[in-house]
Design an enzyme around this catalytic site. Structure first.
Site, PDB file in Angstrom:
ATOM      1  N   GLU A 179       0.633   3.479   1.546  1.00 19.50           N
ATOM      2  CA  GLU A 179       1.236   3.697   2.982  1.00 19.50           C
ATOM      3  C   GLU A 179       2.935   3.340   4.037  1.00 19.50           C
ATOM      4  O   GLU A 179       3.552   3.654   4.113  1.00 19.50           O
ATOM      5  CB  GLU A 179      -0.037   4.002   4.428  1.00 19.50           C
ATOM      6  CG  GLU A 179      -0.937   4.881   3.701  1.00 19.50           C
ATOM      7  CD  GLU A 179      -1.970   3.947   3.435  1.00 19.50           C
ATOM      8  OE1 GLU A 179      -1.800   3.717   1.966  1.00 19.50           O
ATOM      9  OE2 GLU A 179      -3.158   3.965   4.007  1.00 19.50           O
ATOM     10  N   HIS A 182       0.415  -1.013  -0.047  1.00 19.43           N
ATOM     11  CA  HIS A 182       0.041  -0.133   0.583  1.00 19.43           C
ATOM     12  C   HIS A 182       0.844   0.916  -0.366  1.00 19.43           C
ATOM     13  O   HIS A 182       2.235   0.826   0.606  1.00 19.43           O
ATOM     14  CB  HIS A 182      -1.226  -0.118   1.023  1.00 19.43           C
ATOM     15  CG  HIS A 182      -1.911  -0.465   1.163  1.00 19.43           C
ATOM     16  ND1 HIS A 182      -2.852  -1.282   1.951  1.00 19.43           N
ATOM     17  CD2 HIS A 182      -2.434  -1.975   0.490  1.00 19.43           C
ATOM     18  CE1 HIS A 182      -3.808  -1.747   1.468  1.00 19.43           C
ATOM     19  NE2 HIS A 182      -3.648  -2.762   1.305  1.00 19.43           N
TER      20      HIS A 182
END
Length: 170
Positions: free
Chosen positions: A64, A62
């Protein structure tokens, strides 16, 4: 009435979310779910990333997670104190757990994720979960309309491709 010139605040949340949106557009161009993230320290972007789950064949890739890892390398420590993470969509529980462990001061996100958001929509792991060892200040909705629009466009196009593929099957 004198019109004032447009002044761009290079330290504003909107400016840095714009940087995260640029990353989300990279994900979109690569046929990834268009989420982007940047990590800021001392008013400077120190890391940037976009979703690469399909590209890397890694469910943990992801935006993040990739941005946090890159920021840790820049800082030279796993602690991201005095940093702010900007991400175009509310972090999921996996990302929120990593955020708590990395200890940034703030998390700023664009659009909420009502079904799986872990920064207040579905659950709040970042601000108010007593057993966890760190809490982040959370700001939501920064450029939220633009972030949501890009995600909706991506999924609308994906559904259209699936429908076309179903109709073409013998």
């Amino acid at each position: 009435m004198d019109e004032q010139p447009l002044i761009i605040d290079l330290q504003s949340d909107a400016f840095f979310m714009g940087q995260a949106l640029r990353e989300a557009h990279k994900a979109y161009a690569a046929a990834e779910v268009p989420v982007g993230a940047v990590v800021v320290r001392d008013s400077r972007v120190i890391a940037r990333a976009w979703n690469q789950v399909e590209t890397l064949k890694d469910a943990t890739a992801h935006a993040e997670m990739l941005a946090l890892t890159a920021a840790q390398q820049v800082v030279g420590d796993w602690r991201l104190e005095n940093c702010t993470l900007y991400v175009t969509k509310e972090p999921c529980p996996m990302c929120a757990g990593a955020i708590v462990h990395c200890r940034p001061q703030r998390v700023v996100y664009g659009c909420p994720d009502p079904k799986g958001g872990a920064a207040g929509s579905w659950i709040n792991l970042l601000e108010s979960n007593p057993p966890l060892n760190h809490r982040c200040e959370v700001s939501a909705g920064v450029l939220g309309g633009e972030c949501l629009s890009l995600l909706q466009k991506f999924f609308r196009e994906a559904r259209a491709r699936q429908a076309t593929a179903r109709n073409e099957e013998p």
